[in-house]
Design a protein around this motif. Structure first.
Motif, short mmCIF file in Angstrom:
data_model
loop_
_atom_site.label_atom_id
_atom_site.label_comp_id
_atom_site.label_asym_id
_atom_site.label_seq_id
_atom_site.Cartn_x
_atom_site.Cartn_y
_atom_site.Cartn_z
N TYR A 29 0.86 -1.15 -0.08
CA TYR A 29 -0.13 0.05 -0.05
C TYR A 29 0.89 1.24 0.07
N ALA A 30 0.40 2.25 -0.34
CA ALA A 30 1.07 3.50 -0.06
C ALA A 30 1.87 3.88 1.27
N ASP A 31 1.43 3.29 2.17
CA ASP A 31 1.89 3.69 3.57
C ASP A 31 2.51 2.43 4.40
N ARG A 32 2.10 1.14 3.96
CA ARG A 32 2.53 -0.11 4.49
C ARG A 32 2.67 -1.29 3.58
N ALA A 33 3.45 -2.20 4.14
CA ALA A 33 3.32 -3.32 3.68
C ALA A 33 2.76 -4.88 4.25
N GLU A 34 1.83 -5.57 3.67
CA GLU A 34 1.17 -6.37 4.53
C GLU A 34 1.81 -7.91 4.07
N ILE A 35 2.04 -8.86 4.98
CA ILE A 35 2.75 -9.90 4.31
C ILE A 35 1.82 -11.06 4.86
N LYS A 36 1.53 -11.98 4.12
CA LYS A 36 0.45 -12.90 4.63
C LYS A 36 1.16 -14.14 4.07
#
Length: 131
Positions: A29-36
């Motif tokens: 995302y513009a402000d974060r990375a989400e790792i699944k």
């Protein structure tokens, strides 16, 4: 009702980008990375994680080869002590880190695209991705 044909989300932020690595998928995302992580990805101790891009102090990466998987790690303050060690144990610690996404040889294009996108995202947040 007219359709909004402009790029990005209604707030003007760019659309999230998804990158499929080895046993993990990262959504940027513009402000974060989400790792699944898939179940097998959690077997090493790594967990799902959300990393605010403003918290990244350095991006560590290694390009995948035919013999070795590559990775992109979003290092934060929690990783600071580990950044100076360059041994086989350090490589294992990187692979087991919740902020690391591994890539195989066949995923090298995805690796390159994710590395470029995440470094641009960190730079846009005011950070210096290469410390």
């Amino acid at each position: 009702m007219p359709h909004n044909l402009s790029k990005g989300t209604p707030t003007g932020q760019p659309e999230p980008q998804a990158f499929k690595g080895y046993v993990a998928t990262v959504t940027l995302y513009a402000d974060r990375a989400e790792i699944k992580r898939k179940f097998m990805g959690k077997m090493t101790g790594a967990r799902d994680s959300v990393i605010p891009l403003r918290d990244v102090i350095k991006v560590l990466s290694k390009e995948p080869t035919r013999l070795m998987n590559g990775y992109v790690q979003l290092a934060t303050e929690q990783d600071r002590g580990r950044l100076v060690v360059a041994t086989a144990e350090a490589e294992k610690a990187i692979a087991n880190n919740s902020r690391t996404v591994m890539f195989t040889w066949n995923q090298r294009e995805t690796y390159a695209a994710y590395l470029a996108a995440v470094t641009a995202g960190i730079h846009a947040q005011g950070g210096t991705p290469f410390g």
